[in-house]
Design a protein around this motif. Structure first.
Motif, PDB file in Angstrom:
ATOM      1  N   ALA A  48      -5.903   5.363  -2.740  1.00  0.00           N
ATOM      2  CA  ALA A  48      -6.290   3.982  -2.428  1.00  0.00           C
ATOM      3  C   ALA A  48      -5.127   3.241  -1.780  1.00  0.00           C
ATOM      4  CB  ALA A  48      -6.744   3.262  -3.691  1.00  0.00           C
ATOM      5  N   GLY A  49      -3.911   3.486  -2.287  1.00  0.00           N
ATOM      6  CA  GLY A  49      -2.732   2.876  -1.684  1.00  0.00           C
ATOM      7  C   GLY A  49      -2.545   3.300  -0.246  1.00  0.00           C
ATOM      8  N   GLY A  50      -2.821   4.579   0.032  1.00  0.00           N
ATOM      9  CA  GLY A  50      -2.725   5.069   1.406  1.00  0.00           C
ATOM     10  C   GLY A  50      -3.727   4.387   2.323  1.00  0.00           C
ATOM     11  N   VAL A  51      -4.952   4.191   1.820  1.00  0.00           N
ATOM     12  CA  VAL A  51      -5.978   3.502   2.601  1.00  0.00           C
ATOM     13  C   VAL A  51      -5.569   2.058   2.861  1.00  0.00           C
ATOM     14  CG1 VAL A  51      -8.362   2.681   2.588  1.00  0.00           C
ATOM     15  CG2 VAL A  51      -7.842   4.994   1.786  1.00  0.00           C
ATOM     16  N   ILE A  52      -5.039   1.397   1.820  1.00  0.00           N
ATOM     17  CA  ILE A  52      -4.588   0.011   1.967  1.00  0.00           C
ATOM     18  C   ILE A  52      -3.480  -0.082   3.010  1.00  0.00           C
ATOM     19  CG2 ILE A  52      -3.371  -1.873   0.789  1.00  0.00           C
ATOM     20  CD1 ILE A  52      -4.889  -1.013  -1.776  1.00  0.00           C
ATOM     21  N   GLY A  53      -2.510   0.837   2.928  1.00  0.00           N
ATOM     22  CA  GLY A  53      -1.429   0.840   3.906  1.00  0.00           C
ATOM     23  C   GLY A  53      -1.937   1.062   5.318  1.00  0.00           C
ATOM     24  N   GLY A  54      -2.916   1.962   5.468  1.00  0.00           N
ATOM     25  CA  GLY A  54      -3.499   2.217   6.786  1.00  0.00           C
ATOM     26  C   GLY A  54      -4.199   0.990   7.345  1.00  0.00           C
ATOM     27  N   MET A  55      -4.886   0.264   6.478  1.00  0.00           N
ATOM     28  CA  MET A  55      -5.536  -0.963   6.930  1.00  0.00           C
ATOM     29  C   MET A  55      -4.502  -2.018   7.311  1.00  0.00           C
ATOM     30  SD  MET A  55      -8.869  -1.313   4.460  1.00  0.00           S
ATOM     31  CE  MET A  55      -9.605  -2.501   5.563  1.00  0.00           C
ATOM     32  N   GLY A  56      -3.360  -1.985   6.602  1.00  0.00           N
ATOM     33  CA  GLY A  56      -2.284  -2.898   6.964  1.00  0.00           C
ATOM     34  C   GLY A  56      -1.763  -2.633   8.373  1.00  0.00           C
ATOM     35  N   GLY A 105       0.825  -1.213   0.000  1.00  0.00           N
ATOM     36  CA  GLY A 105       0.000   0.000   0.000  1.00  0.00           C
ATOM     37  C   GLY A 105       0.852   1.253   0.000  1.00  0.00           C
ATOM     38  N   GLY A 106       1.937   1.230   0.782  1.00  0.00           N
ATOM     39  CA  GLY A 106       2.844   2.382   0.820  1.00  0.00           C
ATOM     40  C   GLY A 106       3.545   2.612  -0.510  1.00  0.00           C
TER      41      GLY A 106
END
Length: 218
Positions: free
Chosen positions: A201-209, A125-126
């Protein structure tokens, strides 16, 4: 024909090419999403119908949202990186994941798998959020490392019932479709504001990670 007119015609043609490419990507993405969604209710009609059948394997990568996010992210990051990684990463991940599944079936000791999976969601994500560029070998090694953890988790949970081969084929196919979904999402980068959307979207994915990591540690 004046040079300004030539430039105008070329820009219109280029815009039309981008629009067509985006439309085609959207169609493929919707088809992949439909195939993934239709996989769940079809379990009783596919493979052996046992816990180890094709349908169970196909649904398995979709059961864990952390797995799903990582697999979509592989395709999306590949779209950012372009050739050859847009093609290589979606091949490397499922191929190495099979090896990781074998390790899980053999109960080979690994570092905490849930932490590895959470880290894969954070890092991928990052990479998308930062539009991070990497050499072919760097991106390949990173994706392959994470694929071991994802495959290991699947291998540990591989049912001992009939048709383990069907199960394996199912989860590799579902993984490939998730990669395609990520690649098609990456086609938004060619549209106005698309890069902002995909990086967000990548930022959101990283946050969920990060959330998954806290959950795994806690």
């Amino acid at each position: 024909m004046s040079s300004s007119l030539k430039n105008e015609i070329f820009s219109v043609f280029q815009s039309d090419q981008v629009s067509r490419r985006a439309r085609e990507g959207a169609v493929v993405a919707m088809a992949a999403a439909a195939a993934l969604l239709l996989g769940s209710p079809a379990e009783a009609h596919m493979g052996t119908g046992l816990a180890g059948g094709f349908a169970s394997g196909f649904n398995h990568p979709l059961a864990g949202f952390d797995h799903l996010l990582a697999m979509v992210s592989v395709g999306l990051w590949g779209a950012f990186l372009g050739r050859p990684l847009i093609y290589a990463l979606p091949v490397i991940f499922p191929a190495v994941m099979v090896g990781g599944a074998v390790l899980g079936m053999l109960d080979v000791p690994l570092p905490p798998v849930e932490i590895g999976i959470a880290l894969s969601v954070i890092v991928l994500g990052g990479c998308i959020a930062l539009s991070l560029r990497a050499a072919v070998w760097e991106a390949s090694l990173l994706v392959a490392t994470f694929a071991v953890f994802h495959g290991y988790a699947h291998g540990k949970e591989l049912p001992s019932a009939a048709d383990p081969i069907g199960f394996s084929v199912g989860f590799v196919l579902a993984t490939g479709l998730l990669h395609v979904l990520g690649i098609c999402t990456g086609l938004l980068n060619d549209r106005p504001g698309g890069m902002i959307a995909t990086r967000s979207a990548g930022g959101v994915i990283g946050g969920m990670g990060v959330w998954y990591l806290c959950k795994a540690i806690g």
